[in-house]
Design a protein around this motif. Structure first.
Motif, short mmCIF file in Angstrom:
data_model
loop_
_atom_site.label_atom_id
_atom_site.label_comp_id
_atom_site.label_asym_id
_atom_site.label_seq_id
_atom_site.Cartn_x
_atom_site.Cartn_y
_atom_site.Cartn_z
N LYS A 415 0.76 -1.25 -0.01
CA LYS A 415 -0.03 -0.10 -0.05
C LYS A 415 0.86 1.42 0.13
CE LYS A 415 -0.70 0.24 5.11
NZ LYS A 415 -1.71 0.02 6.06
N SER A 416 2.14 1.09 0.60
CA SER A 416 3.07 2.33 0.47
C SER A 416 3.18 2.73 -0.99
CB SER A 416 4.15 1.91 1.23
OG SER A 416 4.98 0.91 0.45
N HIS A 417 3.20 1.77 -1.80
CA HIS A 417 3.44 2.15 -3.22
C HIS A 417 2.41 3.19 -3.54
CE1 HIS A 417 6.34 -1.02 -2.87
NE2 HIS A 417 6.64 -1.14 -4.21
N VAL A 418 1.23 3.02 -3.11
CA VAL A 418 0.20 3.93 -3.82
C VAL A 418 0.45 5.44 -3.17
CG1 VAL A 418 -2.51 4.34 -3.90
CG2 VAL A 418 -1.43 2.05 -4.12
N TYR A 419 0.55 5.46 -1.92
CA TYR A 419 0.95 6.62 -1.18
C TYR A 419 1.92 7.46 -1.89
CZ TYR A 419 -2.38 5.31 2.51
OH TYR A 419 -3.44 5.36 3.37
N MET A 420 2.91 6.61 -2.19
CA MET A 420 4.31 7.05 -2.91
C MET A 420 4.04 7.87 -4.12
SD MET A 420 7.70 4.86 -2.00
CE MET A 420 6.87 3.32 -2.61
N TRP A 422 0.98 8.75 -5.28
CA TRP A 422 0.23 10.32 -5.11
C TRP A 422 0.99 11.05 -4.34
CZ3 TRP A 422 -3.90 11.24 -7.94
CH2 TRP A 422 -4.70 10.15 -8.29
N ASN A 423 2.20 10.79 -3.98
CA ASN A 423 3.03 12.06 -3.38
C ASN A 423 2.10 12.42 -2.01
OD1 ASN A 423 5.18 13.52 -2.42
ND2 ASN A 423 4.80 14.93 -4.09
N ILE A 424 1.73 11.36 -1.10
CA ILE A 424 0.85 12.05 0.12
C ILE A 424 1.33 11.08 1.29
CG2 ILE A 424 -1.12 12.72 -0.89
CD1 ILE A 424 -2.48 10.27 -0.61
N PRO A 425 1.54 11.40 2.30
CA PRO A 425 2.00 10.88 3.58
C PRO A 425 1.21 9.60 3.88
CG PRO A 425 1.04 12.78 4.16
CD PRO A 425 0.80 13.01 2.71
N GLN A 426 1.97 8.38 4.27
CA GLN A 426 1.21 7.31 4.54
C GLN A 426 0.41 7.46 6.03
OE1 GLN A 426 3.44 3.64 3.70
NE2 GLN A 426 1.96 2.37 4.87
N GLU A 427 0.77 8.03 6.83
CA GLU A 427 0.34 8.63 8.17
C GLU A 427 -0.37 9.89 8.01
OE1 GLU A 427 -0.03 6.12 10.46
OE2 GLU A 427 1.22 4.63 9.44
N LEU A 603 8.97 6.58 4.98
CA LEU A 603 8.01 5.36 4.87
C LEU A 603 7.86 5.07 6.54
CD1 LEU A 603 8.59 3.56 1.89
CD2 LEU A 603 6.42 4.45 2.54
N THR A 604 6.95 4.42 6.83
CA THR A 604 6.92 3.99 8.38
C THR A 604 7.94 2.86 8.44
OG1 THR A 604 4.49 4.27 8.19
CG2 THR A 604 5.17 2.78 9.82
N GLY A 605 8.75 3.37 9.79
CA GLY A 605 10.02 2.32 10.19
C GLY A 605 11.01 2.48 9.61
N SER A 606 11.08 3.78 8.76
CA SER A 606 12.56 4.03 7.96
C SER A 606 12.86 5.14 8.78
CB SER A 606 12.04 4.49 6.59
OG SER A 606 11.64 3.52 5.75
N SER A 607 14.25 5.58 8.57
CA SER A 607 14.86 6.55 9.21
C SER A 607 15.93 7.22 8.02
CB SER A 607 15.46 6.30 10.50
OG SER A 607 16.48 5.43 10.49
N LEU A 608 16.19 8.21 8.41
CA LEU A 608 17.10 9.00 7.39
C LEU A 608 18.30 9.89 8.36
CD1 LEU A 608 15.74 10.75 4.42
CD2 LEU A 608 16.91 8.77 4.45
#
Length: 608
Positions: A415-420, A422-427, A603-608
């Protein structure tokens, strides 16, 4: 039903971004929409402000050039609101696309009438009104289809036509072609679903036509009229509820059936009731109503869940039989289904709004829950592809909302691919997708497979982006109202441009330290994604697979709020003041000076 046949699909999405107001985004979309609208009508040029008159660098021309290269971004997915027509000056609309291949010999008054209808319907209703309701169309089936015989004991079909403010002649031609080209013993009834049209022709005149036809065969044509506009999705379900035949065909009311369309479909459903079948579609050109043959295709979607035509799978080509059914990952909107199975599988998602995504959701659901989807080469139907759509003023908004419902119910970790896309936050996306508990319960009750199974076994052409850890627009602290932008497609040189949140500014950072810029390439058959690369100390956009194969400098060290540094050259991507650039800055690769970059979404669970 509006699907692209282009191999590269791009989408424009206006979102609320940090540091960017809605009004700026809407102004940008307004510029682009007005530009695209010039295809249909000639609008009066705005009076330039004095500032632009004094701009010796051609600011106005640069804006127009920018809009020109974004035309392909918005043409598929922004809902054009047709301009109001000045009925006193037909000549001012003489460059409309309606008249590119038709109507040059019309009088000014008739041109005005034709254009007014075109703006209202999205196709040449003026011409349609003058064509025979019983016209013949070319038989475009593969040659082998004409030698296939079918049993006579096939199930009957109810044909459902849904419409809102359709041209009466187009509806009647759809009905006539269905009656003439469907064996009488197989066609039980026709159901018309009027989704609360306000077109006067669709009231008394349509009722009179239906009454006349029912006079010859009582009850053959049923009318369902909605008290309020429900949208395409719920209208299809209304038609299914009114249908009584074992098989139901759900179509738009702007089609023309070809000979022999029904028997191949009914046979496949009789053999296996869990098959949902799409005919092969040809195009009725919106301007001159000529029939354009389309190549045989499967039907799929991109990560925004816009439908698209696909090359048939290799397994089909290997058969060497152009009459064989084509396995299809999804549907483009019109389909034929066993009436009871359609209910068992969950109909369409009536929690969706108006239009878009329901066809993709149905295809995914059927495959994951034990059924199958096919396109039949021996069943051909011609369909009008409108120049613009009258359904709603916010078509893209409805499709986006519907896409998120599909993602949350059926797509698991993907589902993250759809949010990506559309360029909108998953949360906390800010988009209310409604209650999906019943759809989740349906999936559990049907014991459906995972979306990963679907991608591996059914839609293996679809690209996966599981290595993406951050996405959105990329801003530099030096000038926070400018964003990294892919620039003109032909240049392959990234630029900085006013932030607008549309596809050219989509950026994706991966766990392998690549920076993808622009649209997410949906399938392996499409052009590859563009990666940011250090080429001779200059930033370039190169296809990622090529850059990787050539061992180019495409890996970047990036932390949120930190620098973007090329792992090999050690140069940093930074902004440099430039009087030659319309916004006063240009992108450079240079010794790092401490400039900071931020990307919109992690993305949820990711960090930079």
């Amino acid at each position: 039903m509006a699907c692209t046949r282009k191999t590269k699909t791009v989408v424009s999405t206006c979102v609320i971004l940090s540091g960017m107001t809605n009004i700026v985004c809407l102004l940008y979309v307004g510029w682009v929409t007005n530009y695209v609208a010039n295809v249909y009508v000639k609008v009066q040029e705005p009076v330039p402000e004095k500032k632009l008159e004094e701009d010796n660098k051609g600011e106005t021309l640069r804006i127009i050039e920018r809009l020109d290269r974004l035309e392909n971004v918005v043409s598929q997915h922004i809902q054009e609101a047709p301009q109001k027509i000045d009925e006193s000056a037909a000549e001012s609309f003489s460059d409309s696309s309606l008249f590119a291949h038709w109507g040059q010999d019309l009088s000014p008054e008739n041109r005005r009438t034709a254009l007014k209808k075109f703006q209202y319907y999205g196709y040449n209703a003026y011409l349609s009104d003058r064509l025979s309701l019983d016209r013949s169309i070319p038989d475009l089936r593969p040659d082998g289809c004409k030698n296939i015989s079918h049993p006579t004991n096939l199930p009957q079909v109810s044909i459902v036509f849904i419409f809102v403010n359709e041209a009466l002649s187009v509806i009647l031609r759809s009905i006539h072609s269905a009656i003439e080209r469907t064996p009488a013993h197989l066609l039980k009834e026709i159901v018309l679903v009027d989704d609360n049209s306000n077109d006067e022709d669709l009231k008394e005149k349509l009722s009179d036509s239906v009454e006349e036809m029912n006079g010859r065969q009582p009850g053959f044509i049923k009318m369902v009229r909605h008290d309020k506009q429900e949208g395409l999705i719920r209208s299809r379900v209304s038609g299914w509820r009114a249908a009584t035949a074992p098989v139901v065909a759900l179509f738009d009311a702007h089609v023309e059936f070809n000979v022999g369309w029904a028997e191949p479909i009914l046979l496949r459903i009789k053999e296996d009731r869990t098959r949902i079948i799409s005919p092969s579609f040809d195009n009725i050109k919106y301007d001159n109503f000529e029939i354009e043959e389309y190549p045989l295709s499967a039907q799929g979607f991109d990560w925004e869940l816009w439908c698209r035509y696909l090359n048939p799978p290799k397994s089909w080509w290997n058969l060497g039989n152009s009459t064989a059914p084509i396995r299809s990952p999804a549907l483009i909107g019109c389909f034929v289904v066993d009436r009871q199975y359609f209910e068992e599988i969950g109909l369409l998602d009536e929690g969706m709004e108006i239009y878009g995504g329901e066809n993709v959701e149905l295809g995914i659901r059927v495959w994951q829950c034990g059924g199958s989807v096919e396109v039949l080469p021996c069943s051909r139907i011609a369909h009008i592809e409108r120049a613009h759509k009258p359904y709603t003023e916010d078509l893209t908004g409805h499709v986006r909302r519907n896409a998120l419902r599909v993602a949350e119910v059926w797509m698991d970790e993907f589902k993250s691919h759809v949010y990506m896309a559309w360029n909108i936050p998953q949360e906390d996306s800010g988009i209310d997708i409604g209650d999906i508990s019943e759809r989740k319960a349906l999936r559990k009750r049907l014991q459906c497979k995972t979306f990963r199974w679907y991608l591996v076994n059914i839609y293996s052409e679809m690209r996966m982006y599981t290595d993406t850890i951050a996405y959105g627009v990329l801003k530099n602290s030096l000038k926070s109202d400018l964003c990294l932008d892919q620039g003109p497609d032909t240049d392959n040189i990234p630029i900085v441009y006013m932030c607008h949140g549309m596809t050219p500014q989509n950026v994706y950072y991966t766990s392998s330290q690549q920076l993808h810029v622009g649209v997410l390439s949906p399938t392996v058959d499409d052009d590859d994604n563009k990666c940011l690369v250090d080429v001779n100390s200059k930033p370039k956009l190169i296809e990622c697979s090529y850059a990787k194969a050539k061992r180019m400098k495409l890996y970047w060290l990036f932390t949120q709020g930190g620098s973007i540094q090329n792992r090999k050259s050690k140069r940093c991507l930074e902004l440099q003041e430039s009087t030659d650039n319309e916004f006063g800055f240009q992108l450079v690769l240079q010794k790092c000076t401490g400039q900071r970059w931020n990307i919109t979404n992690l993305l949820t669970g990711s960090s930079l």
